[in-house]
Design an enzyme around this catalytic site. Structure first.
Site, mmCIF file in Angstrom:
data_model
loop_
_atom_site.group_PDB
_atom_site.id
_atom_site.type_symbol
_atom_site.label_atom_id
_atom_site.label_comp_id
_atom_site.label_asym_id
_atom_site.label_seq_id
_atom_site.Cartn_x
_atom_site.Cartn_y
_atom_site.Cartn_z
ATOM 1 N N GLN A 96 24.517 -23.033 -39.684
ATOM 2 C CA GLN A 96 24.820 -22.781 -38.279
ATOM 3 C C GLN A 96 23.852 -23.598 -37.427
ATOM 4 O OE1 GLN A 96 23.469 -18.963 -36.550
ATOM 5 N NE2 GLN A 96 25.582 -18.605 -36.015
ATOM 6 N N GLU A 153 27.142 -22.903 -30.784
ATOM 7 C CA GLU A 153 26.940 -23.059 -32.220
ATOM 8 C C GLU A 153 28.046 -23.883 -32.859
ATOM 9 O OE1 GLU A 153 27.126 -18.993 -33.856
ATOM 10 O OE2 GLU A 153 29.098 -19.515 -34.620
ATOM 11 N N HIS A 179 16.869 -18.642 -38.165
ATOM 12 C CA HIS A 179 17.066 -17.349 -38.824
ATOM 13 C C HIS A 179 17.992 -17.504 -40.022
ATOM 14 C CE1 HIS A 179 20.529 -17.366 -35.952
ATOM 15 N NE2 HIS A 179 21.150 -16.710 -36.901
HETATM 16 CO CO CO Z 1 23.221 -16.438 -36.738
#
Ligand code: CO
Length: 137
Positions: free
Chosen positions: A57, A46, A81
């Site tokens: 992110q 990430e 998400h």
């Molecule tokens: Co996350």
């Protein structure tokens, strides 16, 4: 009821090529990457771009059996998400459960940046994969 969500921690975007995505955000938006991490337990690499007190992110899989690899295969690149910041991850999880919500993580577990996190299944949260993020710093 006291609000359990305190801030948007991050918006997570699944990408095929992390370096290309970072370069795009840097060049187009002057974005600054403040953190990079490989989270072995999730099979992801990430990069966090800071936006005020929240992050974008950018996520890419590190192995073919990673949930993000499966997501990319099925749905392609895109919003993966949303991370909601909480003061008490356990309490937020308990509330989801009490309401009949489906949990992916039954208990908080270590996330990136030394946070504790837990995922809530999108099926019972209007199609959004939710990550509850407790920052103990
Ligand atoms: Co996350």
């Amino acid at each position: 009821m006291k609000p359990l969500l305190t801030e948007i921690d991050h918006v997570a975007i699944a990408v095929n090529d992390l370096d290309a995505a970072i370069a795009w955000y840097e060049e187009v938006f002057g974005a600054i990457v403040v953190h990079r991490e490989v989270v072995e337990s999730d099979g992801v690499s990430e990069a966090l771009i800071k936006v005020a007190d929240s992050y974008i992110q950018l996520l890419t899989p590190t192995r073919p059996d990673s949930p993000v690899a499966k997501y990319l295969e099925k749905k392609g690149e895109g919003l993966h998400h949303v991370g909601y910041r909480v003061n008490d991850c356990e309490a937020a999880l308990a509330s989801v459960k009490a309401y009949g919500g489906r949990l992916i993580d039954e208990a908080p577990r270590p996330g990136s940046r030394g946070t504790m996190v837990a995922f809530v299944h999108p099926k019972t949260s209007f199609g959004t994969l939710i990550e509850l993020v407790q920052d103990s710093h």
